[in-house]
Design an enzyme around this catalytic site. Sequence first.
Site, PDB file in Angstrom:
ATOM      1  N   CYS A  36       0.865  -1.189   0.000  1.00  0.00           N
ATOM      2  CA  CYS A  36       0.000   0.000   0.000  1.00  0.00           C
ATOM      3  C   CYS A  36       0.896   1.231   0.000  1.00  0.00           C
ATOM      4  O   CYS A  36       1.497   1.584   1.012  1.00  0.00           O
ATOM      5  CB  CYS A  36      -0.896  -0.026   1.244  1.00  0.00           C
ATOM      6  N   GLU A  74      -5.187  -8.371  -3.972  1.00  0.00           N
ATOM      7  CA  GLU A  74      -5.421  -8.368  -2.519  1.00  0.00           C
ATOM      8  C   GLU A  74      -4.569  -7.295  -1.866  1.00  0.00           C
ATOM      9  O   GLU A  74      -3.448  -7.023  -2.311  1.00  0.00           O
ATOM     10  CB  GLU A  74      -5.071  -9.745  -1.955  1.00  0.00           C
ATOM     11  N   ARG A 118      -8.534 -11.621  10.213  1.00  0.00           N
ATOM     12  CA  ARG A 118      -7.667 -11.036   9.184  1.00  0.00           C
ATOM     13  C   ARG A 118      -8.537 -10.381   8.121  1.00  0.00           C
ATOM     14  O   ARG A 118      -9.109 -11.057   7.258  1.00  0.00           O
ATOM     15  CB  ARG A 118      -6.790 -12.129   8.565  1.00  0.00           C
ATOM     16  N   ARG A 120      -8.971  -8.191   4.844  1.00  0.00           N
ATOM     17  CA  ARG A 120      -8.234  -7.784   3.658  1.00  0.00           C
ATOM     18  C   ARG A 120      -9.200  -7.324   2.575  1.00  0.00           C
ATOM     19  O   ARG A 120     -10.326  -7.828   2.456  1.00  0.00           O
ATOM     20  CB  ARG A 120      -7.383  -8.948   3.122  1.00  0.00           C
TER      21      ARG A 120
END
Length: 236
Positions: A36, A74, A118, A120
């Site tokens: 990112c 992802e 988690r 995502r």
Amino acid sequence: SIFEQNFNGVKNYGDATTIRGHDLPDFDFLVGGFPCQSFSVAGLQKGFDDTRGTLFFEISRILKDKRPRYLLLENVRGLLSHDGGKTFQTILGVLTDLGYGVEWQVLNSKNYGVAQNRERAFIVGHLGNRSAGKIFPITGDGGEGPGVTGEDIAYAIDANYSKGTNTLDKSRRQLVATDSRIRRLTPTECERLQGFPDGWTAGLSDTQRYRALGNAVTVNVITAIIDRLAKLDRGV
């Protein structure tokens, strides 16, 4: 390497920044992840060129060269709000300019049969806007995998799992209590939390195994997405 040990005989094309489209065979589906990062907004915004120097640029370059029918990307949930949303808007703009209809959703691994919290962000693209909007939403309780709730949910493992001690503070690594002692998760337990078969990363040092598993996507989540995509492609 993990790739060579589990995909014997499959060619590894190496570093994404050095891959050239004409070196790749034609393919229908591109799957990947990328850090990112902020993109350039200096001068006139050029979309594709604004992303130069990032791994997303290499992904979009390969998409431009090879034109696969579908893509699946992802990233962390924070991608959607990174840099005030500008990063995600640039990504959407680049994919749209390349001819892809795009949809996205944040999915949590704990809803897909593994005991890991988690979250995502997943992006699905369809060349020529082919059936866009029919993969998501996936609710997690609609047959894609049993939900897992309660106190036995691990925080998301990361690439630095082997470092430091742990508390319930999310900035620390997860510990488990067994037989009146506190210990770190084993690499095999991390494989299970990510949906991999036992021993998938065997043969490497524990540090390398933790790093690889922390950077990996949860197999169960990817399976749920691709199952829907395959049914759509078959017209089911």
